[in-house]
Scaffold this motif. Structure first.
Motif, PDB file in Angstrom:
ATOM      1  N   UNK A  44      -6.725  10.825  10.976  1.00  0.00           N
ATOM      2  CA  UNK A  44      -5.323  10.737  11.354  1.00  0.00           C
ATOM      3  C   UNK A  44      -4.704   9.531  10.662  1.00  0.00           C
ATOM      4  N   UNK A  45      -3.503   9.726  10.136  1.00  0.00           N
ATOM      5  CA  UNK A  45      -2.831   8.644   9.421  1.00  0.00           C
ATOM      6  C   UNK A  45      -1.429   8.420   9.975  1.00  0.00           C
ATOM      7  N   UNK A  46      -1.003   7.180   9.922  1.00  0.00           N
ATOM      8  CA  UNK A  46       0.339   6.820  10.352  1.00  0.00           C
ATOM      9  C   UNK A  46       1.325   7.187   9.259  1.00  0.00           C
ATOM     10  N   UNK A  47       2.320   7.969   9.614  1.00  0.00           N
ATOM     11  CA  UNK A  47       3.317   8.437   8.647  1.00  0.00           C
ATOM     12  C   UNK A  47       4.554   7.550   8.673  1.00  0.00           C
ATOM     13  N   UNK A  48       5.069   7.286   9.870  1.00  0.00           N
ATOM     14  CA  UNK A  48       6.303   6.516   9.988  1.00  0.00           C
ATOM     15  C   UNK A  48       6.369   5.861  11.360  1.00  0.00           C
ATOM     16  N   UNK A  49       7.014   4.696  11.405  1.00  0.00           N
ATOM     17  CA  UNK A  49       7.204   3.958  12.650  1.00  0.00           C
ATOM     18  C   UNK A  49       8.636   3.484  12.755  1.00  0.00           C
ATOM     19  N   UNK A  50       9.102   3.357  14.000  1.00  0.00           N
ATOM     20  CA  UNK A  50      10.422   2.785  14.228  1.00  0.00           C
ATOM     21  C   UNK A  50      10.338   1.898  15.465  1.00  0.00           C
ATOM     22  N   UNK A  51      10.803   0.662  15.324  1.00  0.00           N
ATOM     23  CA  UNK A  51      10.726  -0.306  16.412  1.00  0.00           C
ATOM     24  C   UNK A  51      11.916  -0.143  17.359  1.00  0.00           C
ATOM     25  N   UNK A  52      11.904  -0.933  18.425  1.00  0.00           N
ATOM     26  CA  UNK A  52      13.009  -0.895  19.382  1.00  0.00           C
ATOM     27  C   UNK A  52      14.315  -1.379  18.754  1.00  0.00           C
ATOM     28  N   UNK A  53      14.205  -2.149  17.678  1.00  0.00           N
ATOM     29  CA  UNK A  53      15.399  -2.599  16.950  1.00  0.00           C
ATOM     30  C   UNK A  53      15.721  -1.687  15.780  1.00  0.00           C
ATOM     31  N   UNK A  54      15.033  -0.535  15.715  1.00  0.00           N
ATOM     32  CA  UNK A  54      15.248   0.477  14.669  1.00  0.00           C
ATOM     33  C   UNK A  54      14.799   0.025  13.294  1.00  0.00           C
ATOM     34  N   UNK A  55      13.876  -0.912  13.255  1.00  0.00           N
ATOM     35  CA  UNK A  55      13.238  -1.260  11.994  1.00  0.00           C
ATOM     36  C   UNK A  55      12.196  -0.185  11.681  1.00  0.00           C
ATOM     37  N   UNK A  56      12.180   0.300  10.438  1.00  0.00           N
ATOM     38  CA  UNK A  56      11.334   1.430  10.087  1.00  0.00           C
ATOM     39  C   UNK A  56      10.304   1.056   9.027  1.00  0.00           C
ATOM     40  N   UNK A  57       9.175   1.729   9.085  1.00  0.00           N
ATOM     41  CA  UNK A  57       8.162   1.629   8.036  1.00  0.00           C
ATOM     42  C   UNK A  57       7.629   3.020   7.753  1.00  0.00           C
ATOM     43  N   UNK A  58       7.184   3.223   6.522  1.00  0.00           N
ATOM     44  CA  UNK A  58       6.689   4.528   6.090  1.00  0.00           C
ATOM     45  C   UNK A  58       5.408   4.359   5.283  1.00  0.00           C
ATOM     46  N   UNK A  59       4.580   5.388   5.322  1.00  0.00           N
ATOM     47  CA  UNK A  59       3.440   5.397   4.427  1.00  0.00           C
ATOM     48  C   UNK A  59       3.950   5.648   3.013  1.00  0.00           C
ATOM     49  N   UNK A  60       3.204   5.187   2.045  1.00  0.00           N
ATOM     50  CA  UNK A  60       3.631   5.360   0.654  1.00  0.00           C
ATOM     51  C   UNK A  60       3.777   6.839   0.285  1.00  0.00           C
ATOM     52  N   UNK A  61       2.978   7.682   0.905  1.00  0.00           N
ATOM     53  CA  UNK A  61       2.985   9.095   0.551  1.00  0.00           C
ATOM     54  C   UNK A  61       4.265   9.824   0.977  1.00  0.00           C
ATOM     55  N   UNK A  62       5.013   9.256   1.909  1.00  0.00           N
ATOM     56  CA  UNK A  62       6.225   9.938   2.386  1.00  0.00           C
ATOM     57  C   UNK A  62       7.495   9.137   2.140  1.00  0.00           C
ATOM     58  N   UNK A  63       7.337   7.924   1.652  1.00  0.00           N
ATOM     59  CA  UNK A  63       8.501   7.056   1.451  1.00  0.00           C
ATOM     60  C   UNK A  63       9.494   7.723   0.512  1.00  0.00           C
ATOM     61  N   UNK A  64      10.749   7.710   0.915  1.00  0.00           N
ATOM     62  CA  UNK A  64      11.787   8.330   0.110  1.00  0.00           C
ATOM     63  C   UNK A  64      12.008   9.804   0.411  1.00  0.00           C
ATOM     64  N   UNK A  65      11.098  10.412   1.162  1.00  0.00           N
ATOM     65  CA  UNK A  65      11.235  11.834   1.500  1.00  0.00           C
ATOM     66  C   UNK A  65      11.417  12.045   3.002  1.00  0.00           C
ATOM     67  N   UNK A  66      10.809  11.207   3.797  1.00  0.00           N
ATOM     68  CA  UNK A  66      10.875  11.336   5.253  1.00  0.00           C
ATOM     69  C   UNK A  66      11.757  10.230   5.821  1.00  0.00           C
ATOM     70  N   UNK A  67      12.434  10.555   6.925  1.00  0.00           N
ATOM     71  CA  UNK A  67      13.255   9.570   7.625  1.00  0.00           C
ATOM     72  C   UNK A  67      12.980   9.659   9.122  1.00  0.00           C
ATOM     73  N   UNK A  68      12.604   8.533   9.703  1.00  0.00           N
ATOM     74  CA  UNK A  68      12.365   8.485  11.138  1.00  0.00           C
ATOM     75  C   UNK A  68      13.590   7.891  11.819  1.00  0.00           C
ATOM     76  N   UNK A  69      13.909   8.412  12.993  1.00  0.00           N
ATOM     77  CA  UNK A  69      15.043   7.903  13.750  1.00  0.00           C
ATOM     78  C   UNK A  69      14.734   8.024  15.242  1.00  0.00           C
TER      79      UNK A  69
END
Length: 119
Positions: A44-69
């Motif tokens: 299992x791999x982490x794809x995307x995260x979003x903090x309580x302040x809406x700060x986001x991080x993405x795995x390199x494999x999905x960056x630019x294609x996926x958006x978390x909200x």
């Protein structure tokens, strides 16, 4: 606490899907909301995260294609997936880290939703 994910399905390469996950129950304060995925015979791999302040991080494999909200009022996290590739095929899991007064941090998982991308 329950997490209910929806929005998975079958799509052709280059297509889009939107996953949503709703948290319910005695949630407390959600610190971070995540999407993970697990492909057959892979960890299992982490794809995307979003903090309580809406700060986001993405795995390199999905960056630019996926958006978390997230929608804090509705305890919902979404994952917009564009330009999908066959290698995105996996079961996608939502995950939240919460804290309630007087308790430590708690980690919850949804049951997963299948995403299949055909070539």
């Amino acid at each position: 606490v329950q997490l209910q994910a929806s929005g998975g399905g079958l799509v052709q390469a280059g297509g889009s899907l939107r996953l949503s996950c709703v948290a319910s129950g005695k949630i407390g304060s959600i610190i971070v909301m995540n999407w993970y995925r697990q492909a057959p015979e892979k960890q299992r791999e982490l794809v995307a995260s979003i903090s309580s302040q809406s700060s986001t991080t993405y795995s390199d494999s999905v960056k630019g294609r996926f958006t978390i909200s997230r929608d804090n009022a509705k305890n919902t996290v979404s994952l917009q997936m564009n330009s999908l590739k066959p290698e995105d095929t996996a079961i996608y899991y939502c995950n939240i880290l919460t804290v309630r007064p007087g308790e430590g941090a708690m980690n919850y998982w949804g049951k997963g939703t299948q995403v299949t991308v055909s070539s």
